[in-house]
Design an enzyme around this catalytic site. Sequence first.
Site, PDB file in Angstrom:
ATOM      1  N   ALA A 199       2.265   5.215  -0.581  1.00 43.63           N
ATOM      2  CA  ALA A 199       1.724   6.513  -0.168  1.00 43.63           C
ATOM      3  C   ALA A 199       0.903   7.122  -1.312  1.00 43.63           C
ATOM      4  O   ALA A 199       1.232   6.947  -2.492  1.00 43.63           O
ATOM      5  CB  ALA A 199       2.863   7.441   0.199  1.00 43.63           C
ATOM      6  N   GLU A 200      -0.120   7.849  -0.935  1.00 44.39           N
ATOM      7  CA  GLU A 200      -1.003   8.446  -1.943  1.00 44.39           C
ATOM      8  C   GLU A 200      -0.293   9.506  -2.777  1.00 44.39           C
ATOM      9  O   GLU A 200      -0.657   9.758  -3.923  1.00 44.39           O
ATOM     10  CB  GLU A 200      -2.272   9.026  -1.298  1.00 44.39           C
ATOM     11  CG  GLU A 200      -2.068   9.856  -0.043  1.00 44.39           C
ATOM     12  CD  GLU A 200      -1.981   9.018   1.233  1.00 44.39           C
ATOM     13  OE1 GLU A 200      -1.282   7.974   1.214  1.00 44.39           O
ATOM     14  OE2 GLU A 200      -2.581   9.402   2.248  1.00 44.39           O
ATOM     15  N   GLU A 233       9.713  16.439  15.043  1.00 46.20           N
ATOM     16  CA  GLU A 233      10.446  16.187  13.801  1.00 46.20           C
ATOM     17  C   GLU A 233      10.060  17.280  12.782  1.00 46.20           C
ATOM     18  O   GLU A 233       8.890  17.472  12.490  1.00 46.20           O
ATOM     19  CB  GLU A 233      10.022  14.823  13.274  1.00 46.20           C
ATOM     20  CG  GLU A 233      10.869  14.297  12.167  1.00 46.20           C
ATOM     21  CD  GLU A 233      10.460  12.879  11.798  1.00 46.20           C
ATOM     22  OE1 GLU A 233       9.251  12.572  11.809  1.00 46.20           O
ATOM     23  OE2 GLU A 233      11.358  12.082  11.497  1.00 46.20           O
ATOM     24  N   LYS A 290       0.899  -1.182   0.000  1.00 48.22           N
ATOM     25  CA  LYS A 290       0.000   0.000   0.000  1.00 48.22           C
ATOM     26  C   LYS A 290       0.921   1.211   0.000  1.00 48.22           C
ATOM     27  O   LYS A 290       1.396   1.638   1.040  1.00 48.22           O
ATOM     28  CB  LYS A 290      -0.864  -0.041   1.262  1.00 48.22           C
ATOM     29  CG  LYS A 290      -2.194   0.665   1.156  1.00 48.22           C
ATOM     30  CD  LYS A 290      -2.140   2.113   0.716  1.00 48.22           C
ATOM     31  CE  LYS A 290      -1.736   3.050   1.819  1.00 48.22           C
ATOM     32  NZ  LYS A 290      -1.335   4.392   1.305  1.00 48.22           N
ATOM     33  N   GLU A 292       8.787   1.564  11.404  1.00 48.95           N
ATOM     34  CA  GLU A 292       9.881   2.534  11.256  1.00 48.95           C
ATOM     35  C   GLU A 292       9.221   3.898  11.326  1.00 48.95           C
ATOM     36  O   GLU A 292       8.576   4.324  10.372  1.00 48.95           O
ATOM     37  CB  GLU A 292      10.581   2.384   9.903  1.00 48.95           C
ATOM     38  CG  GLU A 292      11.206   1.034   9.640  1.00 48.95           C
ATOM     39  CD  GLU A 292      12.396   0.746  10.524  1.00 48.95           C
ATOM     40  OE1 GLU A 292      12.843   1.638  11.262  1.00 48.95           O
ATOM     41  OE2 GLU A 292      12.880  -0.400  10.470  1.00 48.95           O
ATOM     42  N   SER A 343       4.399   7.972   9.927  1.00 51.99           N
ATOM     43  CA  SER A 343       4.320   8.809  11.119  1.00 51.99           C
ATOM     44  C   SER A 343       4.135   7.973  12.387  1.00 51.99           C
ATOM     45  O   SER A 343       3.559   6.881  12.353  1.00 51.99           O
ATOM     46  CB  SER A 343       3.152   9.782  10.972  1.00 51.99           C
ATOM     47  OG  SER A 343       1.945   9.059  10.895  1.00 51.99           O
ATOM     48  N   CYS A 397      13.425  10.635   7.747  1.00 55.95           N
ATOM     49  CA  CYS A 397      13.242  10.369   9.184  1.00 55.95           C
ATOM     50  C   CYS A 397      14.580  10.332   9.931  1.00 55.95           C
ATOM     51  O   CYS A 397      14.613  10.549  11.143  1.00 55.95           O
ATOM     52  CB  CYS A 397      12.435   9.108   9.415  1.00 55.95           C
ATOM     53  SG  CYS A 397      13.032   7.725   8.484  1.00 55.95           S
ATOM     54  N   SER A 449      22.653   5.176   6.033  1.00 51.23           N
ATOM     55  CA  SER A 449      21.818   4.044   5.590  1.00 51.23           C
ATOM     56  C   SER A 449      22.549   3.220   4.533  1.00 51.23           C
ATOM     57  O   SER A 449      23.179   3.769   3.642  1.00 51.23           O
ATOM     58  CB  SER A 449      20.516   4.557   4.978  1.00 51.23           C
ATOM     59  OG  SER A 449      19.836   5.349   5.901  1.00 51.23           O
TER      60      SER A 449
HETATM   61  P1  ADP Z   1       3.077  11.116   6.562  1.00 50.05           P
HETATM   62  O1  ADP Z   1       2.545  12.032   7.597  1.00 50.05           O
HETATM   63  O2  ADP Z   1       4.517  11.105   6.417  1.00 50.05           O
HETATM   64  O3  ADP Z   1       2.324  11.154   5.267  1.00 50.05           O
HETATM   65  P2  ADP Z   1       1.636   8.788   7.311  1.00 50.05           P
HETATM   66  O4  ADP Z   1       1.930   7.937   8.477  1.00 50.05           O
HETATM   67  O5  ADP Z   1       0.353   9.536   7.299  1.00 50.05           O
HETATM   68  O6  ADP Z   1       2.898   9.697   7.145  1.00 50.05           O
HETATM   69  O7  ADP Z   1       1.674   7.946   5.973  1.00 50.05           O
HETATM   70  C1  ADP Z   1       2.571   6.892   5.715  1.00 50.05           C
HETATM   71  C2  ADP Z   1       1.838   5.796   4.990  1.00 50.05           C
HETATM   72  O8  ADP Z   1       0.808   5.310   5.854  1.00 50.05           O
HETATM   73  C3  ADP Z   1       1.128   6.230   3.714  1.00 50.05           C
HETATM   74  O9  ADP Z   1       1.150   5.149   2.804  1.00 50.05           O
HETATM   75  C4  ADP Z   1      -0.286   6.478   4.183  1.00 50.05           C
HETATM   76  O10 ADP Z   1      -1.244   6.339   3.157  1.00 50.05           O
HETATM   77  C5  ADP Z   1      -0.439   5.356   5.182  1.00 50.05           C
HETATM   78  N1  ADP Z   1      -1.467   5.551   6.190  1.00 50.05           N
HETATM   79  C6  ADP Z   1      -1.917   6.707   6.733  1.00 50.05           C
HETATM   80  N2  ADP Z   1      -2.886   6.450   7.644  1.00 50.05           N
HETATM   81  C7  ADP Z   1      -3.048   5.097   7.667  1.00 50.05           C
HETATM   82  C8  ADP Z   1      -3.874   4.183   8.392  1.00 50.05           C
HETATM   83  N3  ADP Z   1      -4.753   4.606   9.290  1.00 50.05           N
HETATM   84  N4  ADP Z   1      -3.726   2.863   8.152  1.00 50.05           N
HETATM   85  C9  ADP Z   1      -2.847   2.420   7.253  1.00 50.05           C
HETATM   86  N5  ADP Z   1      -2.041   3.204   6.547  1.00 50.05           N
HETATM   87  C10 ADP Z   1      -2.132   4.526   6.749  1.00 50.05           C
END
Ligand code: ADP
Length: 503
Positions: A198-199, A404, A196, A272, A251, A306, A464
């Site tokens: 990141a968007e 951060e 899955k 992580e 996060s 990070c 890294s």
């Molecule tokens: P950032 O703030 O760096 O975008 P996130 O933790 O929100 O970090 O996002 C990291 C990844 O986790 C992305 O792929 C995001 O889509 C996904 N993500 C965010 N919220 C959820 C959730 N509730 N369950 C699963 N994946 C999530």
Amino acid sequence: MLFCNSLRPKLTLSATRTFSCLVQSKAFINGNWINASTNETFEVINPANGRIVGSVPNMNVNDAVQAVQAAKNAFEQSEWSKFTAKERSSLLKKWFNLIEKNGNEISEIMSAESGKPINEARGEVAYGNAFIEWFAEEARRIYGDIIPSAAKDREIIVLKQPLGVAALITPWNFPLAMITRKAGAALAAGCTIVIKPAEDTPLTALALVKLAEEAGFPDGVINIVTTNNAAPIGDLFCKSPDVRGISFTGSTEVGKWLFRNSSDGIKRISLELGGNAPFIVFNTANLEKAVDAAIASKFRNCGQTCVSANRFFLQDEIHNKFIDLLKQKVEALKVGDGSKQDVQIGPLINSMQFNKVSSYVEDARSKGGKILFGGRPLEDLGKLFYSPTIISNVPSNAKLYSEEIFGPVVSIVKFKTEEEVIRAANNSRRGLAGYFFSENIQQVFRVARLLEVGMVGVNEGLISAAEAPFGGVKESGIGREGSHHGIDEYVEIKYICMGNLKY
Ligand code: ADP
């Protein structure tokens, strides 16, 4: 080109270039490139100029159920379950070779969707692909044990077996490496995976999967679900008994939620999360080395890393000199659209990040921080550009100190003694990376042991590597990625007691 798909729209990377064929507009489940069941899509935007780079399926939980089911079937029933370690290794090597061959194109896609300067994107392809190479090698060395038994008629045999289906959730800051670091280990161990991404950066992930398809992984072994609504899918991963492990980079807030939410199923989880890395420069340091390392550690990916140095602690005697040297280098950094060759710093990824960085700088300024360079948006370049910034006298109640930053901001604190700085550095709930600069061998060993972090850079700002264990302590995470330890996240240990033996 091999991957040309006549249905794929021509997508614009910049005014003068078009992408070639690795840009996908569909997700991949059970060996098929498919749309979302609802046919919904979402757009991927170039943060440097706001242009649309592509569009991908906006999948929901029903689509994710299909992906998990495909991964489960592949784990239990497909030829994959019978693959030898050598066969898994060979497939990973093929994938590695294809990523290497297509490195330029992947870098362009990555740079366009993340804003990362093109040279950094190329560096990430090499770095990220090193995990596939490493785990192709490690696949053949997932050794068990034979342990001497206390009983005369017994043998104690220990095997390592793959977990099953692993769900891999990755962030936008390293769109390729965060996937390969997880996927390489999972596949080497014999797991099947659902990615899955990141968007903000699904296109790099889809390109990688396209190459995995060509490498010849059996259907269902690698699946990818794209969405801009992650929570329901995260919930499925946590609750489905068919998902045996979750590996997440992102996060701390979401990491904690996944940890809590998956506790009912006693699921393997690898996290992580964020850091708050101290970067300590002692009076004995080689200042030239320390300044170069500071630039590399702080400004890579516009500070959106990070392990990026978050709090700079400078000892009193070198404080002013270090700042002078640093300022000269920071002034020379070239900020702009990452597709241009000489650009070193791109935009922040999105408006949320941009607002966070701006507000943290204002917060520090209002509490007595002194802006020595930057400290402002670069509106002429675009909406998401922020100047490289140096702030000294940052007080411990400023957000820049305790949170951060994830932006191009050097936040400086002066200190007097080693004891004082160790206390300050460790006074954080996070503990991912830490850096320090000293030419005193006694101090080097002492401080390296005392820092409460998972990784320490001694006279080094970029640490890294595929061969080294990456991970944090405290609220920075659980588990390790890369190195031979990375495999442990994806295997179960099975003890076989061979009894009643007659010798
Ligand atoms: P950032 O703030 O760096 O975008 P996130 O933790 O929100 O970090 O996002 C990291 C990844 O986790 C992305 O792929 C995001 O889509 C996904 N993500 C965010 N919220 C959820 C959730 N509730 N369950 C699963 N994946 C999530």
